[in-house]
Structure formats: C-alpha cells, structure tokens
Design an enzyme around this catalytic site. Structure first.
Site, PDB file in Angstrom:
ATOM      1  N   ALA A  98       0.833  -1.207   0.000  1.00 33.69           N
ATOM      2  CA  ALA A  98       0.000   0.000   0.000  1.00 33.69           C
ATOM      3  C   ALA A  98       0.868   1.258   0.000  1.00 33.69           C
ATOM      4  O   ALA A  98       0.504   2.261  -0.621  1.00 33.69           O
ATOM      5  CB  ALA A  98      -0.935   0.002   1.207  1.00 33.69           C
TER       6      ALA A  98
ATOM      7  N   GLY B 187       1.935   1.637  -3.521  1.00 35.53           N
ATOM      8  CA  GLY B 187       0.724   1.769  -4.331  1.00 35.53           C
ATOM      9  C   GLY B 187       0.069   3.125  -4.195  1.00 35.53           C
ATOM     10  O   GLY B 187      -0.451   3.680  -5.173  1.00 35.53           O
ATOM     11  N   ASP B 188       0.103   3.680  -3.005  1.00 37.19           N
ATOM     12  CA  ASP B 188      -0.451   5.013  -2.767  1.00 37.19           C
ATOM     13  C   ASP B 188       0.252   6.041  -3.649  1.00 37.19           C
ATOM     14  O   ASP B 188      -0.389   6.887  -4.275  1.00 37.19           O
ATOM     15  CB  ASP B 188      -0.300   5.368  -1.287  1.00 37.19           C
ATOM     16  CG  ASP B 188      -0.797   6.770  -0.961  1.00 37.19           C
ATOM     17  OD1 ASP B 188      -1.898   7.142  -1.401  1.00 37.19           O
ATOM     18  OD2 ASP B 188      -0.069   7.496  -0.256  1.00 37.19           O
ATOM     19  N   ALA B 189       1.566   5.944  -3.734  1.00 33.66           N
ATOM     20  CA  ALA B 189       2.339   6.890  -4.548  1.00 33.66           C
ATOM     21  C   ALA B 189       2.041   6.714  -6.034  1.00 33.66           C
ATOM     22  O   ALA B 189       1.872   7.701  -6.760  1.00 33.66           O
ATOM     23  CB  ALA B 189       3.831   6.705  -4.284  1.00 33.66           C
TER      24      ALA B 189
END
Length: 135
Positions: free
Chosen positions: A15, A18-20
């Site tokens: 995550a 993935g957030d970036a």
C-alpha cells in the site's frame, strides 16, 4: 527498478508504494484536463484519492467483476493488514478498503504491469467523472 519481492511483502508495504503510484496517476490525469490552480487540483483529487472514493470505486469494481482473482488476493492482503494508524475522517472498514486499493496498485507496479495500471486508471477516471461513485 531492482527486483523487489512483492510476493513476500505485507499489505502495508504494498500500500505504501501503491499510494504513490495511484496518486501520481491521478495528478497526471488532472493536469491533462488543463487544471492549473493548485486549489482546484486538490479539490478534484479528493474524488479519486480519498478513502471514501476508494471504497466507492471498489464497490463498482465488484459490481463490474473488474478484478482478477490474483488482484483480489493482493487487495485483500492490504485490506486485512493490521495498521497502527487511525483512519482520518472515515470509519475503519472504509479505511481498510482504501488500503486494499493501494496495495493492489503496489502489487501491479512491483510486478511490472503498467498496462493493467493504465487500464484500471482509465476505468477509474470514467467512473468518477460519470458520477457513478458519488453518493
């Protein structure tokens, strides 16, 4: 990029990256629409990147049977991860779904699937901009 062992990573590590990746995709999209004022960009991005937006998008993904079984495995790895941070402005379930979406994008990035990221992001932009995720 060096070969990171995404198969061994926990949901929160997936995550994290993935957030970036997701945020960058959204920012590029908003700029491509011709938006230039930072305040406008921030307001619009919330429709894509907030935990509530992620939860609405995930509901649509399930309705449309959009994700593969393998993608769901990585989504669940993120969703079920034990986080030591508290959800801000949302309930725990919504926050966990958001973490799952971020983990999914982390998996796709680290497993070298840029085409799938692009496909999902195009679908996401269509859902948000058509109003399907607004409640």
């Amino acid at each position: 990029m060096q070969n990171l062992q995404y198969e061994q990573m926990n949901g929160l590590s997936l995550a994290y990256i993935g957030d970036a990746i997701y945020e960058l995709e959204v920012r590029q999209h908003l700029l491509s629409l011709g938006l230039t004022k930072v305040n406008d960009l921030q307001k619009r991005s919330k429709h894509y990147v907030s935990a509530k937006a992620h939860a609405a998008l995930f509901e649509c993904m399930m309705t449309d049977s959009l994700l593969t079984n393998n993608e769901l495995v990585y989504f669940k790895r993120g969703r079920n991860a034990k986080s030591h941070t508290k959800a801000k402005n949302t309930d725990v379930v919504t926050y966990r779904i958001s973490t799952g979406i971020e983990a999914l994008f982390g998996f796709l990035h680290l497993s070298g699937q840029p085409e799938r990221i692009s496909e999902l992001m195009t679908w996401i932009f269509e859902q948000v901009e058509s109003g399907r995720t607004s409640k």
